[in-house]
Design a protein around this motif. Structure first.
Motif, PDB file in Angstrom:
ATOM      1  N   SER A  50      -1.631   2.574  -5.249  1.00  0.00           N
ATOM      2  CA  SER A  50      -1.302   3.883  -4.901  1.00  0.00           C
ATOM      3  C   SER A  50      -2.240   4.989  -5.107  1.00  0.00           C
ATOM      4  O   SER A  50      -2.631   4.828  -6.218  1.00  0.00           O
ATOM      5  CB  SER A  50       0.145   4.249  -5.914  1.00  0.00           C
ATOM      6  OG  SER A  50       0.462   5.537  -5.850  1.00  0.00           O
ATOM      7  N   ALA A  74      13.598   5.846   3.618  1.00  0.00           N
ATOM      8  CA  ALA A  74      12.405   4.931   2.677  1.00  0.00           C
ATOM      9  C   ALA A  74      13.141   3.761   1.810  1.00  0.00           C
ATOM     10  O   ALA A  74      12.475   2.807   1.835  1.00  0.00           O
ATOM     11  CB  ALA A  74      11.920   5.953   1.890  1.00  0.00           C
ATOM     12  N   GLU A  78      -7.139   3.887  -3.895  1.00  0.00           N
ATOM     13  CA  GLU A  78      -6.685   4.372  -2.351  1.00  0.00           C
ATOM     14  C   GLU A  78      -7.252   3.152  -1.695  1.00  0.00           C
ATOM     15  O   GLU A  78      -8.581   2.976  -1.914  1.00  0.00           O
ATOM     16  CB  GLU A  78      -7.638   5.726  -2.230  1.00  0.00           C
ATOM     17  CG  GLU A  78      -7.483   5.886  -0.837  1.00  0.00           C
ATOM     18  CD  GLU A  78      -8.028   7.352  -0.331  1.00  0.00           C
ATOM     19  OE1 GLU A  78      -8.867   7.756  -1.393  1.00  0.00           O
ATOM     20  OE2 GLU A  78      -7.902   7.865   0.846  1.00  0.00           O
ATOM     21  N   SER A 134      13.961  16.659  -3.508  1.00  0.00           N
ATOM     22  CA  SER A 134      14.894  17.646  -4.354  1.00  0.00           C
ATOM     23  C   SER A 134      15.597  17.221  -5.375  1.00  0.00           C
ATOM     24  O   SER A 134      16.044  17.744  -6.085  1.00  0.00           O
ATOM     25  CB  SER A 134      15.500  18.397  -3.332  1.00  0.00           C
ATOM     26  OG  SER A 134      16.562  17.485  -2.689  1.00  0.00           O
ATOM     27  N   GLY A 135      15.493  15.866  -5.271  1.00  0.00           N
ATOM     28  CA  GLY A 135      16.749  15.181  -6.135  1.00  0.00           C
ATOM     29  C   GLY A 135      17.932  14.665  -5.549  1.00  0.00           C
ATOM     30  O   GLY A 135      18.841  13.954  -6.271  1.00  0.00           O
ATOM     31  N   PRO A 140       9.222  21.854  -4.753  1.00  0.00           N
ATOM     32  CA  PRO A 140       8.276  21.452  -5.441  1.00  0.00           C
ATOM     33  C   PRO A 140       7.619  22.643  -6.089  1.00  0.00           C
ATOM     34  O   PRO A 140       7.956  23.566  -5.732  1.00  0.00           O
ATOM     35  CB  PRO A 140       7.153  20.948  -4.287  1.00  0.00           C
ATOM     36  CG  PRO A 140       7.983  21.060  -3.040  1.00  0.00           C
ATOM     37  CD  PRO A 140       9.326  21.935  -3.195  1.00  0.00           C
ATOM     38  N   GLY A 151      15.413  11.528   4.606  1.00  0.00           N
ATOM     39  CA  GLY A 151      14.228  11.037   4.254  1.00  0.00           C
ATOM     40  C   GLY A 151      14.144   9.868   3.329  1.00  0.00           C
ATOM     41  O   GLY A 151      13.693   8.731   3.362  1.00  0.00           O
ATOM     42  N   ALA A 159       8.279   6.818   5.458  1.00  0.00           N
ATOM     43  CA  ALA A 159       7.811   7.948   6.236  1.00  0.00           C
ATOM     44  C   ALA A 159       6.598   7.617   7.116  1.00  0.00           C
ATOM     45  O   ALA A 159       6.600   8.422   8.080  1.00  0.00           O
ATOM     46  CB  ALA A 159       7.571   9.165   5.432  1.00  0.00           C
ATOM     47  N   GLY A 213      -1.799   8.186  -5.205  1.00  0.00           N
ATOM     48  CA  GLY A 213      -1.331   9.209  -6.079  1.00  0.00           C
ATOM     49  C   GLY A 213       0.161   9.493  -5.635  1.00  0.00           C
ATOM     50  O   GLY A 213       0.662   8.608  -4.970  1.00  0.00           O
ATOM     51  N   GLY A 219       3.138  10.890  -3.675  1.00  0.00           N
ATOM     52  CA  GLY A 219       3.502  11.572  -2.332  1.00  0.00           C
ATOM     53  C   GLY A 219       4.755  12.356  -2.251  1.00  0.00           C
ATOM     54  O   GLY A 219       5.007  12.967  -3.232  1.00  0.00           O
ATOM     55  N   ASP A 256      19.143  11.694   0.708  1.00  0.00           N
ATOM     56  CA  ASP A 256      19.753  11.895   1.902  1.00  0.00           C
ATOM     57  C   ASP A 256      19.800  10.835   2.620  1.00  0.00           C
ATOM     58  O   ASP A 256      18.846   9.987   2.711  1.00  0.00           O
ATOM     59  CB  ASP A 256      18.688  12.892   2.884  1.00  0.00           C
ATOM     60  CG  ASP A 256      18.691  14.258   2.197  1.00  0.00           C
ATOM     61  OD1 ASP A 256      19.485  14.569   1.272  1.00  0.00           O
ATOM     62  OD2 ASP A 256      17.859  14.843   2.417  1.00  0.00           O
ATOM     63  N   ALA A 275       3.198   1.573   3.266  1.00  0.00           N
ATOM     64  CA  ALA A 275       4.211   2.421   2.942  1.00  0.00           C
ATOM     65  C   ALA A 275       3.425   3.613   2.420  1.00  0.00           C
ATOM     66  O   ALA A 275       3.842   4.074   1.138  1.00  0.00           O
ATOM     67  CB  ALA A 275       5.142   1.833   1.962  1.00  0.00           C
ATOM     68  N   THR A 276       2.484   4.025   3.279  1.00  0.00           N
ATOM     69  CA  THR A 276       1.733   5.395   2.748  1.00  0.00           C
ATOM     70  C   THR A 276       2.234   6.518   3.155  1.00  0.00           C
ATOM     71  O   THR A 276       1.634   7.415   2.903  1.00  0.00           O
ATOM     72  CB  THR A 276       0.409   5.058   3.809  1.00  0.00           C
ATOM     73  OG1 THR A 276       0.482   4.785   4.840  1.00  0.00           O
ATOM     74  CG2 THR A 276      -0.465   4.026   3.091  1.00  0.00           C
ATOM     75  N   ILE A 287       0.864  -1.210  -0.063  1.00  0.00           N
ATOM     76  CA  ILE A 287      -0.067   0.059  -0.067  1.00  0.00           C
ATOM     77  C   ILE A 287       0.970   1.072  -0.091  1.00  0.00           C
ATOM     78  O   ILE A 287       1.586   1.352   1.045  1.00  0.00           O
ATOM     79  CB  ILE A 287      -0.855   0.007   1.197  1.00  0.00           C
ATOM     80  CG1 ILE A 287      -1.556  -1.281   1.479  1.00  0.00           C
ATOM     81  CG2 ILE A 287      -1.909   1.166   1.123  1.00  0.00           C
ATOM     82  CD1 ILE A 287      -2.383  -1.492   2.830  1.00  0.00           C
ATOM     83  N   GLY A 290       5.145   5.416  -3.393  1.00  0.00           N
ATOM     84  CA  GLY A 290       6.311   6.430  -3.179  1.00  0.00           C
ATOM     85  C   GLY A 290       7.391   5.450  -3.246  1.00  0.00           C
ATOM     86  O   GLY A 290       7.535   4.311  -3.601  1.00  0.00           O
ATOM     87  N   MET A 291       8.847   6.135  -2.641  1.00  0.00           N
ATOM     88  CA  MET A 291       9.998   5.418  -2.693  1.00  0.00           C
ATOM     89  C   MET A 291       9.835   4.014  -2.077  1.00  0.00           C
ATOM     90  O   MET A 291      10.283   3.057  -2.321  1.00  0.00           O
ATOM     91  CB  MET A 291      11.062   6.239  -1.944  1.00  0.00           C
ATOM     92  CG  MET A 291      12.427   5.625  -1.674  1.00  0.00           C
ATOM     93  SD  MET A 291      13.073   5.114  -3.381  1.00  0.00           S
ATOM     94  CE  MET A 291      14.085   6.564  -3.755  1.00  0.00           C
TER      95      MET A 291
END
Ligand SMILES: Cc1cc2nc3c(=O)[nH]c(=O)nc-3n(C[C@H](O)[C@H](O)[C@H](O)COP(=O)(O)OP(=O)(O)OC[C@H]3O[C@@H](n4cnc5c(N)ncnc54)[C@H](O)[C@@H]3O)c2cc1C
Length: 456
Positions: A34, A436, A302, A44-45, A274, A432, A419, A36, A38, A48, A335-336, A10, A13-14
């Motif tokens: 998914s 993940a 969803e 940022s690219g 963003p 972050g 997250a 949509g 997240g 981290d 993994a929401t 679920i 994202g990453m």
């Protein structure tokens, strides 16, 4: 529609896409649901891993050093949980470092197959240039955002804005970059700026990052950019050109090489705010990896209902754009994400985990389910480790299974990642996407083991 799979994830994202890809590569049937985009698509690219330790004001020398210290100091951090020994409650720092290193290597080679290459490693922290001209510590950067030689003293660094694009002020970025370098007595002594004009191709006001990225994915757009930059580079002798992160959604690395050979200068993109083109590239590369591995991604779905029986999750229900879907699987990965992804929400009833209604903790494993949003302006919530809200999430055991207040596992076949987990503040730590990736990978291994045993 009804779907049966070995593993249901679920969240797309990453963490969810890493989990889905790893489980698919293990040969299991996988469905990823998914709602949509997240936080991953907004990032940022920079990837981290651990830029600052909690309470520290100077960056970690390397992610490896940071992970060792975290393991020694913060048992409840998601990285530490990867090396937690249940009996002794001791975290083995070497295990943490090894697991994170392996997952980062897996990530780098997996997204490289989707044509998205990164530079950097866990051996030394690198500094990424932001659109404001400030630097932030990170572990990995998209290749187009890094130059080994940017900080050489004799460089002439030119920040180049685009007329009509309001999200990058080249003059302000150049000034901040230079002032910071001077204060620290490091880096290039000459930092300048320019603005290029592409008004023959695009309107001259309110240009968006996506319009520019699409333009620079075309030969014509890139040629115009090179021609517009050329006179500025020749007139100033610029050795490095710093652009906003809009060098295309599809071919950024090629666009950069072409610009460099036309200009005779090194070209880098800054990291992004963003809406993020680098985040969109990352999201697309992860989705392509899942598809290559044979996983199934249901976008726009969803999860709105769950079924449990005894100590197992037995099914989930999702609302899709055209129809509802019932999914049954042997194991499940949650993994929401946090507030941006939608895994946590707050209202007058307090803070909630949105899919299973799991117990929500803060970073010290204190319950925060009774906390109402108005309480969040209370100064006691702002600690030296940052705002407690950002450390909130679900608590998990050493197998990443969500637990309640009494420490009991919610379901033997449910694993949490990314997250949605409690125990770290990605904003102050700069951790972050590293968390993940590492927990998405680890949750997938747990889910695969459980599903494989259930099958046999
Ligand atoms: C603006 C911004 C910039 C950032 N920049 C960086 C950075 O430079 N470097 C870095 O390392 N980290 C960065 N982070 C942090 C990083 O992006 C996140 O920590 C990371 O992306 C979390 O990944 P995730 O998969 O856990 O969650 P998300 O990426 O948020 O994904 C959650 C997914 O779950 C889905 N979902 C939620 N509820 C449901 C449901 N009921 N049913 C189905 N699907 C559901 C969402 O639609 C989404 O697909 C940034 C975060 C933000 C907000």
């Amino acid at each position: 529609m009804e779907i049966a799979a070995d593993v249901a994830v679920i969240g797309g994202g990453m963490a969810g896409l890493v989990a889905g890809t790893v489980a698919s590569q293990a040969g299991l049937s996988v469905v990823v649901l998914s709602r949509g985009h997240g936080a991953t698509a907004d990032c940022s690219g920079a990837i981290d891993v651990i830029g600052y330790l909690p309470l520290a004001t100077t960056p970690t020398v390397s992610a490896i050093e940071g992970l060792h210290l975290l393991a020694a100091l913060h048992v409840l951090h998601p990285y530490s949980i990867l090396g937690l020994e249940r009996e002794s409650l001791v975290v083995d720092g070497d295990v943490v470092v090894k697991r994170v290193q392996e997952t980062i290597e897996w990530f780098l080679s997996t997204v490289a197959e989707s044509e998205l290459r990164h530079v950097g490693s866990l051996d030394s922290t690198i500094m990424a240039c932001s659109p404001l001209g400030t630097l932030k510590p990170t572990a990995l950067l998209q290749q187009t955002m890094w130059s080994d030689s940017l900080m050489d003293e004799d460089n002439v660094v030119m920040f180049a804005g685009i007329r009509g694009y309001p999200d990058f002020h080249s003059g302000m970025a150049a000034k901040t970059f230079l002032e910071e370098r001077q204060a620290l007595r490091e880096g290039p002594r000459r930092v300048i700026n320019c603005t290029v004009d592409l008004s023959n191709l695009l309107p001259v006001s309110n240009l968006s990052a996506i319009e520019l990225a699409r333009l620079f994915d075309t030969e014509e757009g890139l040629r115009h950019l090179a021609e517009s930059l050329q006179s500025h580079v020749e007139g100033t002798g610029a050795s490095h050109v710093v652009l906003p992160p809009v060098l295309g959604l599809e071919h950024a690395a090629t666009a950069r090489s072409e610009l460099e050979s036309r200009l005779g200068a090194e070209v880098i993109e800054t990291i992004s705010f963003p809406p993020s083109i680098p985040g969109t590239r990352l999201q697309a590369a992860l989705e392509a990896a899942l598809e290559r591995a044979g996983g199934r991604l249901l976008k726009g779905h969803e999860v709105v209902g769950t079924e449990t029986s005894k100590d197992r999750v037995t099914g989930i229900k999702a609302r899709g754009p055209r129809r509802s879907v019932s999914v049954t699987a042997k194991s499940y990965v949650l993994a929401t994400g946090k507030f941006v992804g939608g895994g946590l929400a707050g209202d007058e009833r307090g803070l909630r985990e949105t899919v299973f209604g799991l117990q929500v903790f803060d970073g010290d494993r204190m319950s925060v389910t009774e906390t109402r949003p108005q309480k969040l302006t209370d100064l006691t919530w702002v600690t030296e480790r940052g705002h407690r809200l950002y450390t909130c999430g679900i608590g998990v055991d050493e197998h990443l299974r969500p637990v309640g207040l009494d420490g009991r596992v919610y379901a033997a076949n449910l694993f949490g990642a990314g997250a949605v987990l409690a125990g770290y503040n990605y904003i102050t730590e700069k951790s972050g996407l590293g968390v993940a990736i590492a927990t998405g990978h680890a949750a997938a291994i747990e889910a695969v083991n459980f599903a494989t045993e259930a099958k046999s």
